[in-house]
Design a protein around this motif. Structure first.
Motif, mmCIF file in Angstrom:
data_model
loop_
_atom_site.group_PDB
_atom_site.id
_atom_site.type_symbol
_atom_site.label_atom_id
_atom_site.label_comp_id
_atom_site.label_asym_id
_atom_site.label_seq_id
_atom_site.Cartn_x
_atom_site.Cartn_y
_atom_site.Cartn_z
ATOM 1 N N ALA A 380 -4.360 -9.180 -3.543
ATOM 2 C CA ALA A 380 -4.839 -8.265 -2.502
ATOM 3 C C ALA A 380 -3.698 -7.400 -1.976
ATOM 4 C CB ALA A 380 -5.486 -9.057 -1.364
ATOM 5 N N GLU A 381 -2.522 -8.046 -1.786
ATOM 6 C CA GLU A 381 -1.353 -7.282 -1.341
ATOM 7 C C GLU A 381 -0.963 -6.235 -2.390
ATOM 8 O OE1 GLU A 381 1.351 -6.162 1.414
ATOM 9 O OE2 GLU A 381 -0.112 -7.766 1.645
ATOM 10 N N ARG A 382 -1.042 -6.633 -3.648
ATOM 11 C CA ARG A 382 -0.751 -5.676 -4.726
ATOM 12 C C ARG A 382 -1.750 -4.525 -4.712
ATOM 13 N NH1 ARG A 382 -0.951 -7.035 -11.223
ATOM 14 N NH2 ARG A 382 -0.873 -4.885 -11.933
ATOM 15 N N PHE A 383 -3.021 -4.846 -4.480
ATOM 16 C CA PHE A 383 -4.044 -3.804 -4.434
ATOM 17 C C PHE A 383 -3.793 -2.849 -3.268
ATOM 18 C CE2 PHE A 383 -8.301 -2.266 -3.263
ATOM 19 C CZ PHE A 383 -8.689 -1.715 -4.481
ATOM 20 N N VAL A 384 -3.404 -3.422 -2.114
ATOM 21 C CA VAL A 384 -3.112 -2.577 -0.949
ATOM 22 C C VAL A 384 -1.908 -1.682 -1.225
ATOM 23 C CG1 VAL A 384 -2.366 -2.621 1.464
ATOM 24 C CG2 VAL A 384 -4.187 -4.153 0.697
ATOM 25 N N ARG A 385 -0.858 -2.272 -1.862
ATOM 26 C CA ARG A 385 0.306 -1.449 -2.206
ATOM 27 C C ARG A 385 -0.081 -0.320 -3.158
ATOM 28 N NH1 ARG A 385 2.984 -6.453 -2.920
ATOM 29 N NH2 ARG A 385 2.901 -6.134 -5.174
ATOM 30 N N SER A 386 -0.965 -0.626 -4.100
ATOM 31 C CA SER A 386 -1.424 0.419 -5.021
ATOM 32 C C SER A 386 -2.151 1.527 -4.266
ATOM 33 C CB SER A 386 -2.339 -0.192 -6.087
ATOM 34 O OG SER A 386 -1.660 -1.169 -6.843
ATOM 35 N N LEU A 387 -2.964 1.137 -3.276
ATOM 36 C CA LEU A 387 -3.661 2.146 -2.478
ATOM 37 C C LEU A 387 -2.675 3.003 -1.695
ATOM 38 C CD1 LEU A 387 -6.761 0.201 -1.107
ATOM 39 C CD2 LEU A 387 -6.685 1.846 -2.970
ATOM 40 N N ALA A 389 0.453 3.550 -2.491
ATOM 41 C CA ALA A 389 1.140 4.424 -3.445
ATOM 42 C C ALA A 389 0.242 5.584 -3.854
ATOM 43 C CB ALA A 389 1.557 3.610 -4.683
ATOM 44 N N LEU A 390 -1.041 5.303 -4.041
ATOM 45 C CA LEU A 390 -1.971 6.372 -4.403
ATOM 46 C C LEU A 390 -2.092 7.388 -3.275
ATOM 47 C CD1 LEU A 390 -4.020 7.499 -6.411
ATOM 48 C CD2 LEU A 390 -5.758 6.023 -5.366
ATOM 49 N N GLU A 391 -2.126 6.892 -2.031
ATOM 50 C CA GLU A 391 -2.189 7.819 -0.897
ATOM 51 C C GLU A 391 -0.948 8.696 -0.834
ATOM 52 O OE1 GLU A 391 -2.727 5.351 2.473
ATOM 53 O OE2 GLU A 391 -4.882 5.016 2.129
ATOM 54 N N ARG A 392 0.231 8.085 -1.091
ATOM 55 C CA ARG A 392 1.453 8.901 -1.085
ATOM 56 C C ARG A 392 1.437 9.920 -2.210
ATOM 57 N NH1 ARG A 392 3.736 3.751 0.114
ATOM 58 N NH2 ARG A 392 4.259 3.442 -2.089
ATOM 59 N N VAL A 393 0.971 9.491 -3.378
ATOM 60 C CA VAL A 393 0.886 10.438 -4.496
ATOM 61 C C VAL A 393 -0.096 11.561 -4.171
ATOM 62 C CG1 VAL A 393 0.127 10.690 -6.892
ATOM 63 C CG2 VAL A 393 1.589 8.778 -6.245
ATOM 64 N N ASN A 394 -1.238 11.193 -3.581
ATOM 65 C CA ASN A 394 -2.223 12.218 -3.217
ATOM 66 C C ASN A 394 -1.664 13.179 -2.177
ATOM 67 O OD1 ASN A 394 -4.156 11.236 -4.953
ATOM 68 N ND2 ASN A 394 -5.120 9.918 -3.432
ATOM 69 N N ALA A 395 -0.919 12.605 -1.198
ATOM 70 C CA ALA A 395 -0.328 13.483 -0.177
ATOM 71 C C ALA A 395 0.682 14.433 -0.812
ATOM 72 C CB ALA A 395 0.335 12.638 0.912
ATOM 73 N N THR A 396 1.523 13.902 -1.695
ATOM 74 C CA THR A 396 2.495 14.772 -2.380
ATOM 75 C C THR A 396 1.785 15.808 -3.232
ATOM 76 O OG1 THR A 396 4.068 12.939 -2.439
ATOM 77 C CG2 THR A 396 4.465 14.774 -3.940
#
Length: 612
Positions: A380-387, A389-396
């Motif tokens: 679950a922690e890995r999934f949250v980290r992936s989310l 990271a995805l949010e940061r990628v989307n923001a960039t």
């Protein structure tokens, strides 16, 4: 820091359950509770209660382990005068049995019988009838039966004392033996289903698939702690699920640990899955003896491989999640080895830890549940980290897209400005070209004739009038918009009606145009008006007509201009003058169709201009 506290809390919780809690649930030796640690044993399957002086009685310590289908156990205890209500506490009685107090049958716990299989995991607390208790010495006899598997009769240490004093131990053991498995089943079903769904949607995330496989397998395996009695026709199905669940947990964890360590290969994965399937197959071929005696023992090396892989992965990654996974896997491996030895009543374990083994607390269930919770939290922690990271990628990406959109908008603005400048330059060039070809050529020709003295005053006036008309025509057409053609043609009519009357020609103007007229470019409007002007000029100069009809209509996608007079027609229909050639040239530039016909009935000029 918060993640560290989470893992520490989980490990402390696991240590509590696996270390401190089980001994605390055994029941106290004070508060008037007597723990009976010795008994007389008589091996017999006969339900008839034996007498106390039967020569077959033999002394044994409790817990007693006998490889026999059933056995009688006889114990004695004392009760003081005016003692409160007493109860019998049985931490376990796997095969069930009948209970007798001072020669009277007081209780029956279901035993394996035709059509019924039993294995009791939960404890029993039986109220001893006060009217049967004696002050001083009392005799308790239990005819215990072996569980269906393994075929071994086991009687635990018995607790006899006040009901309130035994209630806490009974409730806690019931919670551990019955409630905890139900909670574990619910958690494993929920977590495993979610993990498998993630893996199903993203097949590259194999860790979720392996975890879901292990969690759901353990949910099936945990049913052994929640169901005590089975019908004969369902027993084999349950045992198959038991072996599927046991193997699925170990193989799933092994696959997960090997995958995380980078050691998993396709051939190794297929071998592990094949070994998983051997357990149910061994049961179908050789029942419990082959499956439990051989196949289950082989799961320990697989657990050791998973443990080595997890520890190696923890040393490589040096993260809290990897370390916690390795620690909980070590705890689970040790618990599994402990349970295997305890279930087989290993003599050296019983002799080394007699008090501990007397409680028969199986630890794998709690350790595996704790491990799955830790692994689920890790995923679950890995999934949250992936989310995140995805949010940061989307923001960039969004910032880059916005910057690129601004660049594109600026480029469009520059292109639009350049196109506007070019369009203005092209328009100026067209105006200059029209003025040069039309008004300019007339003035230059008139100037040449005037310098030679070939123009009279009247001819000079006519030339100037024609030049002024040409200038007005160009100004009206070229300075109008695409939607102003109706007004432009109205100005054309306004200037030509009096001129026609001056030459004795009656003009008839017919307009068949809709309110929403398609847009017409100023350049095209100028060419059309010049064709109309040339046609009317020919009527004045050559036709000798009395009337002329100018018709402007929209037919489908064509704008039709018709100039029809009643004059003498063309003198030589086969020849074209300079004016007619100009008209055809203008029509060709417009992409229009021009028809000129003449005869005794007059001359007809028809133009069809495509419009959109």
């Amino acid at each position: 820091m918060q993640y560290l506290m989470r893992w520490v809390g989980l490990c402390l919780l696991g240590g509590w359950w696996l270390g401190w809690a089980p001994p605390a649930l055994a029941g106290p030796d004070d508060d008037g509770v007597q723990t009976l640690r010795a008994a007389q044993v008589l091996l017999s399957t006969d339900d008839t209660r034996p007498t106390a002086d039967d020569a077959r009685w033999q002394t044994d310590t409790l817990p007693a382990y006998w490889a026999t289908p059933a056995a009688w156990f006889r114990v004695e205890f004392t009760v003081a005068d005016r003692a409160p209500s007493h109860a019998l506490y049985l931490p376990y009685l796997y095969g069930g049995g009948s209970i007798w107090l001072n020669g009277h049958h007081i209780a029956e716990v279901n035993r394996t019988a035709p059509g019924l299989r039993v294995r009791w995991e939960r404890p029993h607390l039986l109220l001893l009838p006060p009217q049967l208790l004696r002050s001083g010495r009392n005799e308790l006899m239990i005819h215990a039966s072996a569980a269906h598997y393994p075929p071994k009769t086991i009687l635990p240490r018995l607790g006899i004392g006040p009901v309130q004093a035994l209630q806490t131990a009974y409730e806690w053991r019931s919670f551990v033996a019955r409630a905890m498995p139900v909670i574990a089943i619910a958690l494993c079903l929920a977590g495993g289903s979610v993990a498998l769904f993630v893996w199903w949607r993203r097949r590259s995330e194999l860790v979720y698939g392996y975890f879901g496989m292990a969690a759901l397998s353990w949910a099936f395996r945990s049913t052994t702690f929640t169901i005590d009695t089975w019908r004969d026709d369902l027993w084999d199905l349950w045992r198959l699920l038991y072996y599927v669940g046991t193997g699925g947990l170990v193989v799933g964890l092994c696959l997960l640990a090997l995958h995380q360590a980078g050691w998993l290969r396709p051939l190794l994965r297929r071998a592990l899955l094949a070994y998983w399937g051997l357990g149910p197959l061994a049961y179908l071929v050789g029942t419990d003896r082959l499956a439990d005696g051989v196949w289950v023992t082989g799961l320990l090396p697989l657990g050791a491989v998973a443990l080595v892989a997890a520890i190696t992965g923890a040393f490589r990654r040096r993260t809290l999640s990897a370390t916690a996974m390795a620690l909980t896997l070590l705890m689970t491996f040790l618990a599994g080895a402990h349970d295997l030895l305890l279930a087989r009543d290993a003599p050296w374990l019983i002799q080394t830890l007699p008090d501990w083994t007397a409680h028969r607390f199986f630890l794998l269930h709690h350790a595996a549940t704790l491990m799955l919770v830790v692994m689920g939290a890790t995923l679950a922690e890995r999934f949250v980290r992936s989310l995140h990271a995805l949010e940061r990628v989307n923001a960039t990406l969004e910032a880059r897209v916005q910057a690129r959109e601004r660049e594109i908008a600026q480029s469009y603005q520059r292109i639009a400005a350049l196109e506007a400048a070019r369009a203005a330059a092209d328009e100026r060039q067209r105006i200059m070209q029209e003025l040069h070809d039309g008004l300019g050529s007339q003035l230059f020709a008139g100037l040449a004739q005037a310098e030679r003295g070939d123009l009279s005053g009247e001819q000079m006036a006519s030339l100037l009038r024609d030049s002024i008309a040409e200038m007005r025509l160009a100004i009206d057409a070229l300075t109008s918009g695409q939607d102003d053609f109706r007004a432009v043609f109205g100005n054309f009519r306004y200037r030509w009606e009096p001129r026609l009357r001056d030459f004795g020609v009656q003009g008839q103007w017919v307009f068949d145009l809709p309110e929403a007229l398609p847009p017409i470019e100023p350049h095209a409007a100028l060419q059309l008006l010049r064709i109309a002007q040339e046609s009317l000029t020919n009527v004045i100069k050559h036709a000798r007509a009395r009337t002329v009809e100018v018709r402007l209509a929209l037919r489908g996608r064509h704008l039709q201009l018709t100039v029809q007079d009643d004059g003498r027609g063309l003198d030589e229909p086969g020849r074209s003058g300079h004016g007619l050639r100009n008209m055809r040239a203008r029509a060709q530039r417009l992409g229009a169709e021009l028809q000129i016909g003449g005869g005794p009935g007059g001359t007809r000029v028809a133009l069809q201009l495509p419009v959109t």
